[in-house]
Scaffold this motif. Structure first.
Motif: not given
Length: 117
Positions: A17-25, A32-37, A41-43, A45-55
């Motif tokens: 689990d990552i980016a555990h926080s409270t967010y405005a509705s 949200l995706k920008q924050k996740i990117v 975690p840097r360690d 093996t699979i990591a997004p390069k940009s917001v477009k890589d996330l769902k």
């Protein structure tokens, strides 16, 4: 009365689990995706390069970038844990595959637009 706040966690492919926080509705899915990117975690093996890589997936639905959490009907309701876990899927964007698929599909059509088997 202030804006509704929603506590979220984002679960990635290995169960972390990552980016555990409270967010405005009013926060958009794209933000949200920008924050996740940024917090990925840097360690891993699979990591997004940009917001477009996330769902982002909530309640079985892929969330749209231009929608807010409120638009996406993300609410706490009567959750016993008091927070929501969204699933994050990394799918690197590859424009090449879409083009190749389109060409393949076009080659199977004859001049009248009928599919050739």
């Amino acid at each position: 009365m202030g804006e509704e706040l929603i506590e979220l966690k984002f679960r990635i492919y290995d169960g972390t689990d990552i980016a555990h926080s409270t967010y405005a509705s009013s926060m958009t899915v794209a933000n949200l995706k920008q924050k996740i990117v940024a917090e990925w975690p840097r360690d891993k093996t699979i990591a997004p390069k940009s917001v477009k890589d996330l769902k982002l997936i909530h309640a079985g639905k892929v969330l749209e970038n231009n929608k807010t959490l409120a638009d996406s009907r993300i609410t706490i309701g009567d959750l016993p844990a008091g927070f929501i876990i969204m699933h994050v899927v990394v799918q690197p964007a590859t424009g090449k595959n879409k083009t190749e698929k389109s060409k393949e599909g076009m080659q199977k059509l004859n001049s009248c637009g009928c599919v050739i088997l």
